[in-house]
Write a protein that holds these residues in place. Structure first.
Motif, PDB file in Angstrom:
ATOM      1  N   UNK A   1       0.826  -1.200   0.000  1.00  0.00           N
ATOM      2  CA  UNK A   1       0.000   0.000   0.000  1.00  0.00           C
ATOM      3  C   UNK A   1       0.864   1.256   0.000  1.00  0.00           C
ATOM      4  N   UNK A   2       1.854   1.291   0.878  1.00  0.00           N
ATOM      5  CA  UNK A   2       2.726   2.466   0.951  1.00  0.00           C
ATOM      6  C   UNK A   2       3.520   2.659  -0.325  1.00  0.00           C
ATOM      7  N   UNK A   3       4.013   1.586  -0.894  1.00  0.00           N
ATOM      8  CA  UNK A   3       4.776   1.710  -2.136  1.00  0.00           C
ATOM      9  C   UNK A   3       3.918   2.290  -3.250  1.00  0.00           C
ATOM     10  N   UNK A   4       2.666   1.871  -3.311  1.00  0.00           N
ATOM     11  CA  UNK A   4       1.785   2.415  -4.345  1.00  0.00           C
ATOM     12  C   UNK A   4       1.502   3.888  -4.072  1.00  0.00           C
ATOM     13  N   UNK A   5       1.254   4.244  -2.823  1.00  0.00           N
ATOM     14  CA  UNK A   5       1.004   5.652  -2.495  1.00  0.00           C
ATOM     15  C   UNK A   5       2.239   6.498  -2.759  1.00  0.00           C
ATOM     16  N   UNK A   6       3.405   6.018  -2.336  1.00  0.00           N
ATOM     17  CA  UNK A   6       4.632   6.797  -2.482  1.00  0.00           C
ATOM     18  C   UNK A   6       5.037   6.993  -3.939  1.00  0.00           C
ATOM     19  N   UNK A   7       4.566   6.121  -4.805  1.00  0.00           N
ATOM     20  CA  UNK A   7       4.827   6.303  -6.234  1.00  0.00           C
ATOM     21  C   UNK A   7       4.047   7.502  -6.770  1.00  0.00           C
ATOM     22  N   UNK A   8       3.106   8.013  -5.961  1.00  0.00           N
ATOM     23  CA  UNK A   8       2.238   9.113  -6.391  1.00  0.00           C
ATOM     24  C   UNK A   8       2.420  10.382  -5.580  1.00  0.00           C
ATOM     25  N   UNK A   9       3.572  10.526  -4.943  1.00  0.00           N
ATOM     26  CA  UNK A   9       3.856  11.761  -4.202  1.00  0.00           C
ATOM     27  C   UNK A   9       5.150  12.372  -4.727  1.00  0.00           C
ATOM     28  N   UNK A  10       5.409  13.566  -4.288  1.00  0.00           N
ATOM     29  CA  UNK A  10       6.605  14.275  -4.743  1.00  0.00           C
ATOM     30  C   UNK A  10       7.865  13.670  -4.130  1.00  0.00           C
TER      31      UNK A  10
ATOM     32  N   UNK B   1      11.766   9.222   4.327  1.00  0.00           N
ATOM     33  CA  UNK B   1      13.029   8.501   4.466  1.00  0.00           C
ATOM     34  C   UNK B   1      13.809   8.990   5.688  1.00  0.00           C
ATOM     35  N   UNK B   2      13.631  10.266   6.030  1.00  0.00           N
ATOM     36  CA  UNK B   2      14.303  10.805   7.199  1.00  0.00           C
ATOM     37  C   UNK B   2      13.850  10.153   8.484  1.00  0.00           C
ATOM     38  N   UNK B   3      12.601   9.643   8.512  1.00  0.00           N
ATOM     39  CA  UNK B   3      12.106   9.027   9.737  1.00  0.00           C
ATOM     40  C   UNK B   3      12.213   7.508   9.751  1.00  0.00           C
ATOM     41  N   UNK B   4      12.277   6.870   8.581  1.00  0.00           N
ATOM     42  CA  UNK B   4      12.350   5.400   8.580  1.00  0.00           C
ATOM     43  C   UNK B   4      13.602   4.861   7.903  1.00  0.00           C
ATOM     44  N   UNK B   5      14.421   5.724   7.365  1.00  0.00           N
ATOM     45  CA  UNK B   5      15.613   5.267   6.658  1.00  0.00           C
ATOM     46  C   UNK B   5      15.343   5.114   5.175  1.00  0.00           C
ATOM     47  N   UNK B   6      16.353   4.770   4.445  1.00  0.00           N
ATOM     48  CA  UNK B   6      16.247   4.646   2.996  1.00  0.00           C
ATOM     49  C   UNK B   6      15.260   3.551   2.624  1.00  0.00           C
TER      50      UNK B   6
ATOM     51  N   UNK C   1      14.838   5.789  -7.504  1.00  0.00           N
ATOM     52  CA  UNK C   1      13.728   6.262  -8.324  1.00  0.00           C
ATOM     53  C   UNK C   1      12.370   5.763  -7.818  1.00  0.00           C
ATOM     54  N   UNK C   2      12.218   4.485  -7.645  1.00  0.00           N
ATOM     55  CA  UNK C   2      10.945   3.945  -7.200  1.00  0.00           C
ATOM     56  C   UNK C   2      11.003   3.616  -5.711  1.00  0.00           C
ATOM     57  N   UNK C   3       9.958   3.961  -4.974  1.00  0.00           N
ATOM     58  CA  UNK C   3       9.948   3.638  -3.551  1.00  0.00           C
ATOM     59  C   UNK C   3       9.834   2.136  -3.335  1.00  0.00           C
ATOM     60  N   UNK C   4      10.515   1.672  -2.326  1.00  0.00           N
ATOM     61  CA  UNK C   4      10.430   0.266  -1.955  1.00  0.00           C
ATOM     62  C   UNK C   4      10.504   0.169  -0.438  1.00  0.00           C
ATOM     63  N   UNK C   5       9.361   0.366   0.203  1.00  0.00           N
ATOM     64  CA  UNK C   5       9.262   0.228   1.650  1.00  0.00           C
ATOM     65  C   UNK C   5       9.167  -1.259   1.947  1.00  0.00           C
ATOM     66  N   UNK C   6       9.923  -1.715   2.907  1.00  0.00           N
ATOM     67  CA  UNK C   6       9.884  -3.130   3.293  1.00  0.00           C
ATOM     68  C   UNK C   6       8.824  -3.340   4.374  1.00  0.00           C
ATOM     69  N   UNK C   7       8.353  -4.569   4.516  1.00  0.00           N
ATOM     70  CA  UNK C   7       7.404  -4.851   5.599  1.00  0.00           C
ATOM     71  C   UNK C   7       7.957  -4.455   6.971  1.00  0.00           C
ATOM     72  N   UNK C   8       9.242  -4.642   7.175  1.00  0.00           N
ATOM     73  CA  UNK C   8       9.856  -4.277   8.450  1.00  0.00           C
ATOM     74  C   UNK C   8       9.791  -2.769   8.689  1.00  0.00           C
TER      75      UNK C   8
END
Length: 116
Positions: free
Chosen positions: A46-55, A63-68, A74-81
């Protein structure tokens, strides 16, 4: 990218109903509630899909709060962790920003659930 909830058909049905409801809560709140009820894997999708649609600035702020969370920048890739470090309020903010930045994001999420 699509969000799949095949392992939890009850969850998939409730997501589909929430996104299609005419009397649903505002989009950011609906997404935040969905985030709370999802597994870490579903949260990441869900987050990866949303983040693909933000600036890029919004992605940098998160990224400042959860790390890279981008493999190649280019494309966001938030891990389950990483989803464990994200508060529902942040999800609401991301959803609101995605809705403003990409007005069709609601339709994109609905289309992702059509196959369910």
């Amino acid at each position: 990218m699509s969000i799949q909830f095949a392992s939890d058909t009850e969850h998939a049905a409730s997501v589909k109903a929430a996104l299609h409801s005419q009397q649903q809560a505002p989009f950011p709140l609906t997404i935040s509630q969905l985030f709370l009820r999802s597994s870490p894997e579903q949260r990441a999708e869900l987050l990866n899909q949303l983040l693909a649609n933000v600036s890029p600035e919004m992605r940098t702020a998160l990224a400042g709060s959860i790390g890279s969370f981008s493999d190649d920048g280019s494309q966001p890739h938030v891990t389950p962790e990483q989803t464990e470090q994200i508060a529902p309020g942040q999800v609401e903010e991301i959803a609101a920003t995605a809705e403003q930045h990409t007005p069709g994001v609601i339709a994109q999420l609905q289309a992702a659930h059509e196959a369910l």
